[in-house]
Design a protein around this motif. Structure first.
Motif, mmCIF file in Angstrom:
data_model
loop_
_atom_site.group_PDB
_atom_site.id
_atom_site.type_symbol
_atom_site.label_atom_id
_atom_site.label_comp_id
_atom_site.label_asym_id
_atom_site.label_seq_id
_atom_site.Cartn_x
_atom_site.Cartn_y
_atom_site.Cartn_z
ATOM 1 N N MET A 22 0.829 -1.203 0.000
ATOM 2 C CA MET A 22 0.000 0.000 0.000
ATOM 3 C C MET A 22 0.866 1.256 0.000
ATOM 4 S SD MET A 22 -3.082 -1.219 2.547
ATOM 5 C CE MET A 22 -2.137 -2.348 3.582
ATOM 6 N N LYS A 23 0.715 2.053 -1.042
ATOM 7 C CA LYS A 23 1.462 3.303 -1.212
ATOM 8 C C LYS A 23 0.679 4.420 -0.537
ATOM 9 C CE LYS A 23 4.615 5.906 -3.487
ATOM 10 N NZ LYS A 23 5.996 6.040 -2.977
ATOM 11 N N LEU A 24 1.233 4.972 0.556
ATOM 12 C CA LEU A 24 0.489 5.896 1.413
ATOM 13 C C LEU A 24 0.650 7.349 0.970
ATOM 14 C CD1 LEU A 24 1.113 4.369 4.969
ATOM 15 C CD2 LEU A 24 -0.731 3.887 3.332
ATOM 16 N N GLU A 25 -0.152 7.739 -0.014
ATOM 17 C CA GLU A 25 -0.134 9.128 -0.458
ATOM 18 C C GLU A 25 -0.869 10.052 0.515
ATOM 19 O OE1 GLU A 25 1.357 10.844 -3.364
ATOM 20 O OE2 GLU A 25 2.565 9.117 -2.774
ATOM 21 N N ASN A 26 -1.518 9.484 1.516
ATOM 22 C CA ASN A 26 -2.053 10.316 2.595
ATOM 23 C C ASN A 26 -0.929 10.911 3.438
ATOM 24 O OD1 ASN A 26 -1.670 7.551 3.357
ATOM 25 N ND2 ASN A 26 -2.775 7.920 5.260
ATOM 26 N N HIS A 27 0.306 10.436 3.229
ATOM 27 C CA HIS A 27 1.472 11.004 3.909
ATOM 28 C C HIS A 27 2.177 12.054 3.049
ATOM 29 C CE1 HIS A 27 2.227 7.613 7.071
ATOM 30 N NE2 HIS A 27 0.941 7.812 6.867
ATOM 31 N N GLN A 28 1.634 12.313 1.867
ATOM 32 C CA GLN A 28 2.222 13.326 0.986
ATOM 33 C C GLN A 28 1.932 14.720 1.527
ATOM 34 O OE1 GLN A 28 4.461 14.712 -1.053
ATOM 35 N NE2 GLN A 28 4.167 12.862 -2.312
ATOM 36 N N LYS A 29 2.696 15.728 1.097
ATOM 37 C CA LYS A 29 2.391 17.109 1.453
ATOM 38 C C LYS A 29 0.951 17.401 1.082
ATOM 39 C CE LYS A 29 7.032 19.047 0.994
ATOM 40 N NZ LYS A 29 7.884 20.065 0.312
ATOM 41 N N THR A 30 0.249 18.124 1.908
ATOM 42 C CA THR A 30 -1.181 18.461 1.807
ATOM 43 C C THR A 30 -2.077 17.257 2.045
ATOM 44 O OG1 THR A 30 -1.544 18.145 -0.596
ATOM 45 C CG2 THR A 30 -0.648 20.274 0.117
ATOM 46 N N GLY A 31 -1.509 16.088 2.353
ATOM 47 C CA GLY A 31 -2.311 14.926 2.720
ATOM 48 C C GLY A 31 -2.868 14.138 1.564
ATOM 49 N N ALA A 32 -2.374 14.386 0.338
ATOM 50 C CA ALA A 32 -2.882 13.644 -0.823
ATOM 51 C C ALA A 32 -1.897 13.751 -1.978
ATOM 52 C CB ALA A 32 -4.249 14.173 -1.248
ATOM 53 N N PHE A 33 -2.055 12.862 -2.954
ATOM 54 C CA PHE A 33 -1.157 12.792 -4.101
ATOM 55 C C PHE A 33 -1.188 14.039 -4.975
ATOM 56 C CE2 PHE A 33 -5.185 11.721 -6.004
ATOM 57 C CZ PHE A 33 -5.105 12.185 -7.313
ATOM 58 N N GLY A 282 0.018 -3.799 -5.925
ATOM 59 C CA GLY A 282 0.159 -2.448 -5.389
ATOM 60 C C GLY A 282 -1.198 -1.786 -5.253
ATOM 61 N N VAL A 283 -1.412 -1.102 -4.146
ATOM 62 C CA VAL A 283 -2.666 -0.402 -3.887
ATOM 63 C C VAL A 283 -2.339 1.059 -3.582
ATOM 64 C CG1 VAL A 283 -4.610 -0.175 -2.280
ATOM 65 C CG2 VAL A 283 -3.872 -2.449 -3.037
ATOM 66 N N ILE A 284 -2.941 1.981 -4.329
ATOM 67 C CA ILE A 284 -2.702 3.403 -4.094
ATOM 68 C C ILE A 284 -3.703 3.935 -3.072
ATOM 69 C CG2 ILE A 284 -2.457 5.671 -5.137
ATOM 70 C CD1 ILE A 284 -0.485 3.553 -6.189
ATOM 71 N N VAL A 285 -3.197 4.331 -1.922
ATOM 72 C CA VAL A 285 -4.005 5.003 -0.898
ATOM 73 C C VAL A 285 -3.823 6.494 -1.162
ATOM 74 C CG1 VAL A 285 -4.369 5.325 1.578
ATOM 75 C CG2 VAL A 285 -3.635 3.099 0.697
ATOM 76 N N SER A 286 -4.769 7.079 -1.883
ATOM 77 C CA SER A 286 -4.510 8.361 -2.539
ATOM 78 C C SER A 286 -4.601 9.591 -1.651
ATOM 79 C CB SER A 286 -5.449 8.526 -3.736
ATOM 80 O OG SER A 286 -6.798 8.478 -3.325
ATOM 81 N N GLY A 287 -5.291 9.515 -0.508
ATOM 82 C CA GLY A 287 -5.394 10.709 0.320
ATOM 83 C C GLY A 287 -6.005 10.435 1.687
ATOM 84 N N GLY A 288 -5.764 11.358 2.600
ATOM 85 C CA GLY A 288 -6.237 11.165 3.970
ATOM 86 C C GLY A 288 -6.937 12.367 4.566
#
Length: 318
Positions: A22-33, A282-288
């Motif tokens: 699981m690719k955690l894009e909820n950890h990206q800047k602004t909380g999303a990809f 692979g699973v894209i977790v796109s935002g949080g």
């Protein structure tokens, strides 16, 4: 931008019989990809285009990405957002310095208003998905995943307007042509699904109310729908209760707070597991960016999930 973490879950592996990453894009800047595409797009603009200011429409995550990217470039950002956008997303967008205008019941109405603003002011438009630079920025996710896990055979990606999956599909298949890319939409907002399976270039939904508001798009992009047809292998739809179940599951099993759109890829894996032929998934977790005030509603909705799959025929008549 952050190179976001990829996590595994033994429970998820055992539940699906697959090795799930699981690719955690909820950890990206602004909380999303979305910051990936927005920052890349703005890096390509001229000084004159930046000086004119930038404008866009968004249900929340693209708004924050554009607002932060504009702030870093010293450009004024005006963001049109539909009514019903989670207050956390609205306040965060304002916090990054953008001028926020709340217009309409859906993304499409906010989008129309933003185009009118562009005509009146001459501001530079930064489309949330139907732009090759936006797609390219999002595609960096696919590159990162295959650099870290080269043996991936499948990537499952949420779809709203199609910018994320377009970028990932092109990037991943340039690196590894054999990889399968699967898209996922909310059954209540299946615009790209209908376009993909009917080959209709003019799909416009009457409504698209879903807890996955980040992918509630009535009409797919003209550019993205062609990329999706050329590079995406199949698309599934998941119900509201299946999305809610995946949100609660991620919180309980991985301690990850994920919004509805961010949980749809995992929801599809859990619901359609028997149909997805994959060993390394692979699973894209796109935002949080979740409105915490809706947690009790989401928890109650998740209890209704029985993981029954929605057939293509059922979605077509929705």
């Amino acid at each position: 931008m952050h190179k976001t973490p990829v996590i595994t879950s033994q429970t998820t592996n055992e539940k699906t019989g697959k090795n799930v990453y699981m690719k955690l894009e909820n950890h990206q800047k602004t909380g999303a990809f979305k910051y990936r595409g927005a920052s890349y797009k703005l890096s390509k603009l001229s000084a004159e285009e930046l000086a004119a200011g930038v404008v866009t429409a968004s249900a929340g995550n693209h708004a924050q990405g554009v607002a932060l990217a504009a702030k870093s470039k010293g450009a004024k950002a005006t963001i049109f957002m539909p009514e019903g956008t989670p207050s956390a997303k609205v306040e965060a967008t304002k916090g990054y310095g953008a001028d926020v205008k709340i217009v309409g019941q859906s993304f499409q109405e906010a989008f129309t208003a933003s185009l009118e603003h562009k005509k009146l002011t001459g501001a530079t438009y930064v489309h949330p998905f139907d732009d090759y630079d936006i797609m390219a920025g999002q595609g960096s996710i696919g590159i990162e995943m295959l650099e870290e896990i080269p043996h991936l055979d499948t990537i499952i990606v949420p779809i709203g307007g199609g910018g994320l999956i377009s970028g990932i599909a092109v990037a991943a298949k340039m690196i590894k042509p054999s990889i399968k890319v699967i898209g996922v939409q909310a059954a209540n907002a299946p615009s790209m699904f209908k376009s993909y399976y009917s080959k209709d270039d003019h799909v416009i939904l009457d409504s698209c109310s879903t807890i996955a508001e980040g992918i509630a798009v009535k009409q797919p992009g003209q550019l993205t729908q062609q990329v999706v047809r050329d590079y995406v292998d199949e698309i599934y739809c998941v119900s509201e209760s299946q999305i809610a179940y995946a949100m609660v599951y991620l919180l309980e099993r991985t301690k990850s707070l994920v919004e509805g759109a961010g949980a749809t890829a995992l929801a599809a894996l859990l619901a359609f597991n028997d149909k997805i032929d994959s060993e390394h998934t692979g699973v894209i977790v796109s935002g949080g960016n979740l409105d915490l005030g809706r947690m009790s509603e989401i928890q109650e909705l998740s209890l209704k999930s029985n993981h029954q799959t929605l057939t293509r025929e059922k979605i077509t008549v929705l």
